[in-house]
Structure formats: C-alpha cells, structure tokens
Scaffold this motif. Sequence first.
Motif, PDB file in Angstrom:
ATOM      1  N   VAL A 140       0.837  -1.201   0.000  1.00 49.54           N
ATOM      2  CA  VAL A 140       0.000   0.000   0.000  1.00 49.54           C
ATOM      3  C   VAL A 140       0.871   1.251   0.000  1.00 49.54           C
ATOM      4  N   PHE A 141       1.934   1.257   0.778  1.00 49.32           N
ATOM      5  CA  PHE A 141       2.814   2.424   0.811  1.00 49.32           C
ATOM      6  C   PHE A 141       3.321   2.747  -0.598  1.00 49.32           C
ATOM      7  N   PHE A 142       3.758   1.725  -1.318  1.00 49.51           N
ATOM      8  CA  PHE A 142       4.284   1.964  -2.663  1.00 49.51           C
ATOM      9  C   PHE A 142       3.178   2.321  -3.659  1.00 49.51           C
ATOM     10  N   LEU A 143       1.998   1.750  -3.512  1.00 47.32           N
ATOM     11  CA  LEU A 143       0.886   2.087  -4.401  1.00 47.32           C
ATOM     12  C   LEU A 143       0.395   3.520  -4.191  1.00 47.32           C
ATOM     13  N   VAL A 144       0.379   3.956  -2.953  1.00 48.14           N
ATOM     14  CA  VAL A 144      -0.080   5.307  -2.620  1.00 48.14           C
ATOM     15  C   VAL A 144       0.867   6.359  -3.195  1.00 48.14           C
ATOM     16  N   LYS A 145       2.116   5.978  -3.385  1.00 50.58           N
ATOM     17  CA  LYS A 145       3.096   6.908  -3.954  1.00 50.58           C
ATOM     18  C   LYS A 145       2.889   7.137  -5.455  1.00 50.58           C
ATOM     19  N   VAL A 146       2.132   6.285  -6.118  1.00 52.84           N
ATOM     20  CA  VAL A 146       1.935   6.434  -7.562  1.00 52.84           C
ATOM     21  C   VAL A 146       1.292   7.784  -7.896  1.00 52.84           C
ATOM     22  N   PRO A 147       0.146   8.130  -7.277  1.00 54.67           N
ATOM     23  CA  PRO A 147      -0.428   9.437  -7.609  1.00 54.67           C
ATOM     24  C   PRO A 147       0.270  10.607  -6.895  1.00 54.67           C
ATOM     25  N   VAL A 148       1.058  10.291  -5.862  1.00 55.86           N
ATOM     26  CA  VAL A 148       1.781  11.337  -5.121  1.00 55.86           C
ATOM     27  C   VAL A 148       3.246  10.891  -5.019  1.00 55.86           C
ATOM     28  N   PRO A 149       4.015  11.051  -6.114  1.00 57.98           N
ATOM     29  CA  PRO A 149       5.378  10.508  -6.156  1.00 57.98           C
ATOM     30  C   PRO A 149       6.317  11.052  -5.070  1.00 57.98           C
ATOM     31  N   ASN A 150       6.109  12.268  -4.635  1.00 55.24           N
ATOM     32  CA  ASN A 150       6.985  12.857  -3.623  1.00 55.24           C
ATOM     33  C   ASN A 150       6.349  12.773  -2.232  1.00 55.24           C
ATOM     34  N   LEU A 151       5.637  11.706  -1.984  1.00 57.15           N
ATOM     35  CA  LEU A 151       4.888  11.504  -0.743  1.00 57.15           C
ATOM     36  C   LEU A 151       5.763  11.652   0.500  1.00 57.15           C
ATOM     37  N   SER A 152       6.858  10.931   0.565  1.00 58.68           N
ATOM     38  CA  SER A 152       7.706  10.971   1.757  1.00 58.68           C
ATOM     39  C   SER A 152       8.283  12.359   2.004  1.00 58.68           C
ATOM     40  N   LYS A 153       8.701  13.012   0.936  1.00 60.20           N
ATOM     41  CA  LYS A 153       9.250  14.359   1.084  1.00 60.20           C
ATOM     42  C   LYS A 153       8.187  15.316   1.626  1.00 60.20           C
ATOM     43  N   ARG A 154       6.966  15.154   1.148  1.00 62.44           N
ATOM     44  CA  ARG A 154       5.877  16.030   1.598  1.00 62.44           C
ATOM     45  C   ARG A 154       5.504  15.755   3.047  1.00 62.44           C
ATOM     46  N   ILE A 155       5.518  14.486   3.454  1.00 65.70           N
ATOM     47  CA  ILE A 155       5.280  14.161   4.870  1.00 65.70           C
ATOM     48  C   ILE A 155       6.415  14.707   5.711  1.00 65.70           C
ATOM     49  N   ASP A 156       7.635  14.537   5.214  1.00 63.57           N
ATOM     50  CA  ASP A 156       8.824  15.044   5.904  1.00 63.57           C
ATOM     51  C   ASP A 156       8.743  16.553   6.121  1.00 63.57           C
ATOM     52  N   SER A 157       8.145  17.266   5.162  1.00 65.78           N
ATOM     53  CA  SER A 157       8.037  18.726   5.289  1.00 65.78           C
ATOM     54  C   SER A 157       6.772  19.145   6.035  1.00 65.78           C
ATOM     55  N   GLY A 158       6.009  18.177   6.533  1.00 74.84           N
ATOM     56  CA  GLY A 158       4.888  18.490   7.405  1.00 74.84           C
ATOM     57  C   GLY A 158       3.554  18.682   6.720  1.00 74.84           C
ATOM     58  N   GLU A 159       3.438  18.321   5.459  1.00 68.01           N
ATOM     59  CA  GLU A 159       2.164  18.473   4.761  1.00 68.01           C
ATOM     60  C   GLU A 159       1.182  17.402   5.243  1.00 68.01           C
ATOM     61  N   ILE A 160       0.018  17.855   5.652  1.00 70.03           N
ATOM     62  CA  ILE A 160      -0.977  16.967   6.247  1.00 70.03           C
ATOM     63  C   ILE A 160      -1.734  16.132   5.204  1.00 70.03           C
ATOM     64  N   ALA A 161      -2.102  16.730   4.077  1.00 68.93           N
ATOM     65  CA  ALA A 161      -2.919  16.010   3.084  1.00 68.93           C
ATOM     66  C   ALA A 161      -2.267  14.706   2.618  1.00 68.93           C
ATOM     67  N   PRO A 162      -0.990  14.699   2.250  1.00 68.52           N
ATOM     68  CA  PRO A 162      -0.380  13.425   1.848  1.00 68.52           C
ATOM     69  C   PRO A 162      -0.330  12.410   2.996  1.00 68.52           C
ATOM     70  N   ALA A 163      -0.163  12.901   4.218  1.00 68.31           N
ATOM     71  CA  ALA A 163      -0.139  12.011   5.381  1.00 68.31           C
ATOM     72  C   ALA A 163      -1.499  11.363   5.591  1.00 68.31           C
ATOM     73  N   ILE A 164      -2.550  12.148   5.446  1.00 68.71           N
ATOM     74  CA  ILE A 164      -3.902  11.601   5.591  1.00 68.71           C
ATOM     75  C   ILE A 164      -4.179  10.603   4.469  1.00 68.71           C
ATOM     76  N   TRP A 165      -3.778  10.922   3.242  1.00 65.16           N
ATOM     77  CA  TRP A 165      -3.949  10.029   2.100  1.00 65.16           C
ATOM     78  C   TRP A 165      -3.277   8.685   2.374  1.00 65.16           C
ATOM     79  N   LEU A 166      -2.020   8.720   2.805  1.00 66.69           N
ATOM     80  CA  LEU A 166      -1.295   7.488   3.107  1.00 66.69           C
ATOM     81  C   LEU A 166      -1.947   6.739   4.256  1.00 66.69           C
TER      82      LEU A 166
END
Length: 134
Positions: free
Chosen positions: A91-117
């Motif tokens: 699931v972690f890898f599949l969720v990254k497909v529509p949001v390729p920079n998912l980890s970087k965005r979570i790392d920078s504190g963005e809530i929406a990608p965190a909720i999506w994951l």
Amino acid sequence: MILQSLAGLPAFLVYFCTGLIAIVAYLFVYTRITPHNEFQLIRDNQPAAAIALGLSLLGFVAPLVSAIAHSANVLDCLIWATIALIVQIIVFFLVKVPVPNLSKRIDSGEIAPAIWLGLASLAAGLLNAASMIY
C-alpha cells in the motif's frame, strides 16, 4: 468461579504477547522501508508523520486482530500477521503512484499526503482483516 474465568489466561497472554511482538516487528520493518524517519519527525512534533504512521499502524492492527481471533494457533497467527505487514508495504508503494513525492511532503509536514497514506493504509488493513475470516 474465578479460577474458571482465569483458565484462559495463558492463551490470552500468549496471543497478547504475540500481538505486541508483531506490532514491534511491523513498526521496525515499516519505518525502515519508508524514506522519511517517522519517529524522529514525531519527536520533532511533526503531525503529518504521526498521522501517517498512526493510521498505518491501525491498518496493520486490524488484520492482526482478525488473525488472533481466527487463527488455528500462534504460528498461523504469525503467518497472517506477516501477510498483513506485506500488504501495508505494498500500500505504501501504491499510494506513492499518484503522489510521487509523498515521503518528502510528509517530511516537510504536509498533512494532506499524510492523511492520504494513512487512510489508504487503514482501508487496506480493514479489507485485509475482512478477507482473513476463513
């Protein structure tokens, strides 16, 4: 009557400890696979990491609960817990497909990608748990 109630205590302790060990193993593996450092981000008061990891943990625990409730023995439970862990990694890898920079965005504190994951992890975990009723 009390002794009769406590007759199941050994089995309870075995499955409870098995569940705790599975949770620790899940957190160890999952946090090694993700590029961002969840625990450091949580220590740094980063809500995005806490949301993503917390919901992911629920996504793992739901099928673990089902495995404990429906398994024939502890080994069977551990096999299904391993499957639940694998599902969460997929699931972690599949969720990254529509949001390729998912980890970087979570790392920078963005809530929406965190909720999506987190919610994708929880949804997969609930589906996984329901599928384990055999």
